[in-house]
Design a protein around this motif. Sequence first.
Motif, mmCIF file in Angstrom:
data_model
loop_
_atom_site.group_PDB
_atom_site.id
_atom_site.type_symbol
_atom_site.label_atom_id
_atom_site.label_comp_id
_atom_site.label_asym_id
_atom_site.label_seq_id
_atom_site.Cartn_x
_atom_site.Cartn_y
_atom_site.Cartn_z
ATOM 1 N N ASP A 180 36.326 48.825 69.103
ATOM 2 C CA ASP A 180 35.843 49.499 67.901
ATOM 3 C C ASP A 180 34.430 49.046 67.534
ATOM 4 O O ASP A 180 34.035 47.901 67.778
ATOM 5 C CB ASP A 180 36.795 49.229 66.734
ATOM 6 C CG ASP A 180 38.143 49.888 66.944
ATOM 7 O OD1 ASP A 180 38.463 50.821 66.209
ATOM 8 O OD2 ASP A 180 38.877 49.470 67.862
ATOM 9 N N ASP A 181 33.685 49.950 66.930
ATOM 10 C CA ASP A 181 32.297 49.676 66.578
ATOM 11 C C ASP A 181 32.239 48.941 65.239
ATOM 12 O O ASP A 181 31.839 49.492 64.212
ATOM 13 C CB ASP A 181 31.517 51.006 66.502
ATOM 14 C CG ASP A 181 30.033 50.777 66.324
ATOM 15 O OD1 ASP A 181 29.342 51.689 65.864
ATOM 16 O OD2 ASP A 181 29.561 49.652 66.622
ATOM 17 N N MET A 182 32.629 47.674 65.259
ATOM 18 C CA MET A 182 32.623 46.845 64.054
ATOM 19 C C MET A 182 32.074 45.475 64.412
ATOM 20 O O MET A 182 32.042 45.090 65.579
ATOM 21 C CB MET A 182 34.046 46.688 63.475
ATOM 22 C CG MET A 182 34.665 47.966 62.955
ATOM 23 S SD MET A 182 36.250 47.664 62.113
ATOM 24 C CE MET A 182 37.287 47.246 63.518
ATOM 25 N N THR A 183 31.669 44.731 63.400
ATOM 26 C CA THR A 183 31.226 43.355 63.645
ATOM 27 C C THR A 183 32.455 42.506 63.944
ATOM 28 O O THR A 183 33.591 42.901 63.628
ATOM 29 C CB THR A 183 30.492 42.787 62.421
ATOM 30 O OG1 THR A 183 31.434 42.676 61.326
ATOM 31 C CG2 THR A 183 29.337 43.682 62.013
ATOM 32 N N GLU A 184 32.232 41.338 64.544
ATOM 33 C CA GLU A 184 33.355 40.453 64.861
ATOM 34 C C GLU A 184 34.081 40.015 63.589
ATOM 35 O O GLU A 184 35.301 39.851 63.584
ATOM 36 C CB GLU A 184 32.849 39.229 65.632
ATOM 37 C CG GLU A 184 32.458 39.525 67.065
ATOM 38 C CD GLU A 184 33.578 40.153 67.851
ATOM 39 O OE1 GLU A 184 33.336 41.159 68.541
ATOM 40 O OE2 GLU A 184 34.725 39.653 67.761
ATOM 41 N N GLU A 185 33.339 39.833 62.509
ATOM 42 C CA GLU A 185 33.956 39.438 61.246
ATOM 43 C C GLU A 185 34.850 40.547 60.705
ATOM 44 O O GLU A 185 35.956 40.295 60.209
ATOM 45 C CB GLU A 185 32.864 39.102 60.219
ATOM 46 C CG GLU A 185 33.374 38.376 58.977
ATOM 47 C CD GLU A 185 33.984 37.018 59.304
ATOM 48 O OE1 GLU A 185 34.946 36.636 58.602
ATOM 49 O OE2 GLU A 185 33.517 36.364 60.246
ATOM 50 N N GLU A 186 34.401 41.797 60.825
ATOM 51 C CA GLU A 186 35.194 42.939 60.374
ATOM 52 C C GLU A 186 36.460 43.091 61.216
ATOM 53 O O GLU A 186 37.537 43.389 60.694
ATOM 54 C CB GLU A 186 34.360 44.222 60.439
ATOM 55 C CG GLU A 186 33.270 44.299 59.387
ATOM 56 C CD GLU A 186 32.335 45.476 59.602
ATOM 57 O OE1 GLU A 186 31.753 45.946 58.621
ATOM 58 O OE2 GLU A 186 32.178 45.920 60.769
ATOM 59 N N LYS A 187 36.325 42.865 62.522
ATOM 60 C CA LYS A 187 37.485 42.937 63.408
ATOM 61 C C LYS A 187 38.513 41.872 63.034
ATOM 62 O O LYS A 187 39.716 42.106 63.032
ATOM 63 C CB LYS A 187 37.051 42.756 64.867
ATOM 64 C CG LYS A 187 36.251 43.917 65.420
ATOM 65 C CD LYS A 187 35.832 43.647 66.856
ATOM 66 C CE LYS A 187 34.969 44.775 67.402
ATOM 67 N NZ LYS A 187 34.544 44.533 68.794
ATOM 68 N N LYS A 188 38.006 40.682 62.713
ATOM 69 C CA LYS A 188 38.891 39.583 62.329
ATOM 70 C C LYS A 188 39.668 39.948 61.062
ATOM 71 O O LYS A 188 40.880 39.712 60.961
ATOM 72 C CB LYS A 188 38.074 38.312 62.088
ATOM 73 C CG LYS A 188 38.923 37.066 61.827
ATOM 74 C CD LYS A 188 38.052 35.873 61.472
ATOM 75 C CE LYS A 188 37.164 35.469 62.625
ATOM 76 N NZ LYS A 188 36.381 34.240 62.304
ATOM 77 N N ASP A 189 38.962 40.541 60.095
ATOM 78 C CA ASP A 189 39.619 40.962 58.852
ATOM 79 C C ASP A 189 40.708 41.986 59.140
ATOM 80 O O ASP A 189 41.836 41.884 58.620
ATOM 81 C CB ASP A 189 38.598 41.576 57.883
ATOM 82 C CG ASP A 189 37.655 40.542 57.294
ATOM 83 O OD1 ASP A 189 36.558 40.937 56.859
ATOM 84 O OD2 ASP A 189 38.009 39.343 57.264
#
Length: 233
Positions: A180-189
């Motif tokens: 997915d086109d998200m930051t690693e922090e967003e993926k973690k959330d």
Amino acid sequence: MYATKCNIPYEELKKDAYSFLEEMEQKTVNQDNHFTEEDIEDALRAYKESYITFPRKDIERITGLSIPANKRNYQKQVYHLEEIRAIRDIRCRREGRDWRQGNGRKEKKDVVFEWRVKNQLGTKAQCIRDTKLDKKTVYKWREYAGNKIRNLGRYEKYSDIPLSHKKYIYRQMQDRYIFDDMTEEEKKDMRRIDFIHEILKLLDMRSYKIAKGIYWSRQRKKKAVLEKISKKT
């Protein structure tokens, strides 16, 4: 991903994937990079509902395969489908078989049940619109689906869930949102919210909204504690 998009059963996908093992291994050029069963198992991890909307062009980019968009020869969909069904019927008559046999079509009660599992707060009107089922059919099976959902909960409280089961769910979450086109922090959330959601389902609380509320509430408390410690130091 395409098996998910096309509603192909996991077991059928797995059987097909393993049938390519020998063929793919024969393509090996680098002796340090053989094609193994582990590669197949890695690929099968993409069989998740969260990937059902993964764009075709992105799949082309990742795999290096050309996947042309479906074309209807510039016809309206209704005429295109009419021709496709006619070809299907002719082939089935020629082969002496019924196309309905083994096509994996779900019973309508199961369609309603699956929709309710994914849309705990959804209305009857939304269910009718999303599933394209008749109003009477949705009304007929809605209560059945609700009762089935209520019976899915297996634990009374969080502490009843075995640690091994929690760890298993947590590991499963790590495979989500990889592409997915998200930051690693967003993926973690998102993975942590999904983990809470899966745990809640075991407690018969099937609401993604509640899972998000729990997660962000914890994050706010954690931030407040860190700020308090920072001020003291």
